[in-house]
Design an enzyme around this catalytic site. Structure first.
Site, mmCIF file in Angstrom:
data_model
loop_
_atom_site.group_PDB
_atom_site.id
_atom_site.type_symbol
_atom_site.label_atom_id
_atom_site.label_comp_id
_atom_site.label_asym_id
_atom_site.label_seq_id
_atom_site.Cartn_x
_atom_site.Cartn_y
_atom_site.Cartn_z
ATOM 1 N N HIS A 22 0.864 -1.188 0.000
ATOM 2 C CA HIS A 22 0.000 0.000 0.000
ATOM 3 C C HIS A 22 0.899 1.237 0.000
ATOM 4 C CE1 HIS A 22 0.814 0.561 4.242
ATOM 5 N NE2 HIS A 22 0.160 -0.529 4.613
ATOM 6 N N HIS A 25 3.905 1.513 2.473
ATOM 7 C CA HIS A 25 5.133 0.803 2.082
ATOM 8 C C HIS A 25 5.850 1.574 0.973
ATOM 9 C CE1 HIS A 25 2.326 -2.676 3.227
ATOM 10 N NE2 HIS A 25 3.152 -2.519 4.240
ATOM 11 N N CYS A 131 1.971 -10.301 19.779
ATOM 12 C CA CYS A 131 1.069 -9.787 18.732
ATOM 13 C C CYS A 131 1.542 -10.324 17.388
ATOM 14 C CB CYS A 131 1.055 -8.261 18.705
ATOM 15 S SG CYS A 131 0.170 -7.632 17.243
ATOM 16 N N CYS A 134 2.294 -7.527 14.753
ATOM 17 C CA CYS A 134 3.633 -6.922 14.904
ATOM 18 C C CYS A 134 4.714 -7.990 14.870
ATOM 19 C CB CYS A 134 3.781 -6.218 16.247
ATOM 20 S SG CYS A 134 2.675 -4.857 16.531
ATOM 21 N N CYS A 148 -3.202 -5.168 21.283
ATOM 22 C CA CYS A 148 -1.999 -4.484 20.807
ATOM 23 C C CYS A 148 -2.366 -3.046 20.459
ATOM 24 C CB CYS A 148 -1.473 -5.213 19.574
ATOM 25 S SG CYS A 148 -0.320 -4.217 18.634
ATOM 26 N N HIS A 151 -2.147 -2.562 16.457
ATOM 27 C CA HIS A 151 -3.131 -3.216 15.590
ATOM 28 C C HIS A 151 -4.552 -3.201 16.153
ATOM 29 C CE1 HIS A 151 0.580 -4.773 13.814
ATOM 30 N NE2 HIS A 151 -0.126 -4.791 12.709
ATOM 31 N N LYS A 304 -2.819 5.263 11.666
ATOM 32 C CA LYS A 304 -1.870 4.689 10.719
ATOM 33 C C LYS A 304 -2.639 3.945 9.632
ATOM 34 C CE LYS A 304 1.837 1.301 10.367
ATOM 35 N NZ LYS A 304 2.017 -0.095 10.685
ATOM 36 N N LYS A 307 -3.691 -2.085 5.837
ATOM 37 C CA LYS A 307 -4.609 -3.027 5.196
ATOM 38 C C LYS A 307 -5.502 -3.691 6.226
ATOM 39 C CE LYS A 307 -4.325 -3.204 0.708
ATOM 40 N NZ LYS A 307 -3.385 -3.884 -0.152
#
Ligand code: MSP
Length: 521
Positions: A22, A25, A131, A134, A148, A151, A304, A307
């Site tokens: 995405h 990245h 997690c 992560c 987490c 996430h 953040k 996806k």
């Protein structure tokens, strides 16, 4: 080995292949591409590494959910998603490492065996939260009601007999390192976070897992696989020949390349890079990377972009509309590297129109049109303009200092401010008025030469950011035939006035930044 022959070595993180890339990245990878292109144009030898992180539970689970083996899944995603996206964004990496390649796995095993022999590894029991998103053993402060914080997903409780790395033993040395070399972790906010973390008391790290087998086997205990981060961090060194005999190909490569000059990372993976990784290198008595730079996040709705939260935007969603070079330009221009930034279509459209289409694209097309009309399409005789020349010297020096320091925004601003100056020069000199009276021909030629020279410099300075567009412009100026390929033009010499030879032919090329409304949606 002399210091001169050491390459400027830059890495991106290696990306998890649980999904396609995405724009988060792409943000890191484009930044790496711009920086390495800039260093190449400074005349340095450069090595630019990217790749994929293919082991661990996250990739294993995703492959399972898609009904394939993890290896097949990784092969497919790398070939059908990651490599094509990087090529579509014009990423000129020198090497792409995959952690499932034998060249990586063998060197990781050898490295780990070395650490064990030196007494840095011991057997123990890990009990605590993990997690999978992560791929990280979590501390109580990392959790929010059992979830987490990154996430927002529940963590797993892990209880396993594992191998441990004596990370805690390296804390004093790491603190010393950042005191002596503050530039080794940037920006300052990232360094402060790392120092606070180190001072808060760091525990030893579990570096193996026994509850699944998708990973590199621990060489002396084949029931365990190496913890995915321990495996992944080593890519930066395995890709350039870690541990190979000094006179072998790999050994020579390592001497030319290591240590890395810059590890580019997102701020979420800072601790791995600024705590665990240097400690691993200290344990192996290897030189430490010169800099870990943590950039901020692209945010969607204040969070953040990711996806897993269904906020991921594919690079093609943006490049289909704005083109690849505007994509490469926008994020580095709009967001200070190191800070978070929100992506907005409106802001991108506004900058596209004012900075790229109007200030840069129009300037270039007007100049070419005027040279065609008033000079039979040939670059006029060499001329000078002290103010413009001084502005270029300042802009290129500023841009170089800023970009080498990873201040992409500052560097691009310096270049685009110069672009504005050139527009101002054309507006003041009014070549279309001069053209009305043949007695002004010399003055008209001088204005057009000066403008062409300024645009030559703009093309060279913007080439690392917008390689395709500037190449089009370069051939419109006829410069490919007279000065050679644009990528070979030196940043250090860009401000030397008078490089475009008189008489070379210009040609009207494609519009560099077409009007947005002209595009079919
Ligand atoms: N596999 C690990 C890295 C191992 S490096 C030895 C990993 N992979 S990742 O695919 O999850 O993320 C890779 C990089 O993408 C990180 O630097 C991360 O910060 C970055 N980004 C992911 N989402 C992002 C944004 N929304 N914004 C900016 N960068 C983001 O972590």
């Amino acid at each position: 080995m002399s210091a001169e022959s050491k390459s400027f070595y830059l890495t991106t993180p290696i990306y998890y292949v649980n999904d396609a890339p995405h724009i988060g990245h792409a943000y890191t990878t484009v930044a790496g591409d711009v920086l390495t292109r800039w260093h190449r144009q400074r005349g340095e030898s450069v090595w630019f590494l990217t790749g994929t992180d293919e082991h661990g539970q996250k990739v294993l689970n995703t492959a399972g959910a898609n009904g394939t083996s993890p290896q097949e899944w990784c092969d497919r995603l790398v070939e059908e998603a990651w490599k094509p996206v990087w090529s579509s964004l014009n990423i000129a990496y020198d090497d792409f490492i995959r952690t499932t390649e034998p060249r990586h796995m063998e060197r990781v095993q050898r490295f780990l065996t070395g650490l064990k022999e030196q007494g840095h590894i011991y057997a123990g029991k890990y009990e605590g939260p993990y997690c999978v998103g992560c791929e990280e053993f979590k501390l109580p402060g990392d959790l929010d009601e059992g979830r987490c914080k990154v996430h927002g997903t529940p963590v797993e409780m892990v209880s396993e007999e594992n191998w441990f790395f004596r990370l805690s033993a390296f804390v004093p040395q790491l603190l010393e390192h950042y005191k002596d070399h503050p530039e080794a972790c940037e920006p300052a906010s990232a360094r402060n976070e790392v120092i606070a973390f180190l001072e808060s008391g760091v525990q030893d790290l579990s570096i193996s897992r026994s509850s699944f087998d998708w990973g590199i086997p621990v060489p002396w205990d084949l029931k365990q696989v190496i913890y995915v981060w321990f495996d992944a961090l080593l890519n930066y060194a395995t890709a350039v020949g870690l541990g190979d005999p000094v006179d072998s190909e790999g050994g020579k490569k390592f001497a030319r390349t290591w240590p890395a000059d810059v590890h580019l990372v997102g701020k979420d993976i800072l601790r791995f890079h600024a705590v665990i990784w240097p400690a691993m290198l200290m344990a192996a008595e290897l030189p430490l990377p010169k800099k870990v730079f943590a950039h901020g996040w692209l945010l969607v709705g204040g969070e953040k972009m990711s996806k897993s939260k269904l906020t991921g935007i594919a690079p093609a969603d943006i490049t289909d509309h704005f083109g690849v070079d505007a994509f490469r330009y926008y994020f580095l221009r709009a967001i200070p590297f190191g800070s978070d930034g929100s992506f907005s279509w409106e802001d991108m459209a506004a900058r596209y129109t004012s900075e790229l289409a109007n200030d840069f694209g129009n300037l270039a097309s007007r100049l070419i049109a005027m040279i065609e009309k008033y000079c039979d399409g040939a670059i006029p005789a060499l001329a000078h303009d002290a103010t413009l020349e001084a502005a270029l010297a300042t802009a290129s020096a500023h841009a170089d200092t800023a970009i080498v320091a990873l201040d992409f925004q500052g560097g691009i601003n310096a270049i685009m401010d110069f672009c504005k100056r050139v527009n101002g020069y054309v507006t003041e000199q009014e070549p279309w008025v001069l053209a009305k009276d043949p007695s002004n021909k010399a003055a008209l030629d001088a204005v057009l030469y000066n403008t062409a020279e300024a645009i030559r410099a703009l093309a060279v300075l913007l080439h690392p950011v917008m390689p395709a567009t500037t190449e089009t412009l370069w051939s419109s100026l006829g410069a490919d035939l007279t000065l050679g390929p644009i990528g070979a033009q030196s940043i250090g010499k860009v401000a030397q006035w008078g490089q475009l030879p008189a008489g070379s032919k210009v040609t009207k090329g494609a519009v560099l930044f077409p009007r947005l409304e002209e595009k079919a949606d």
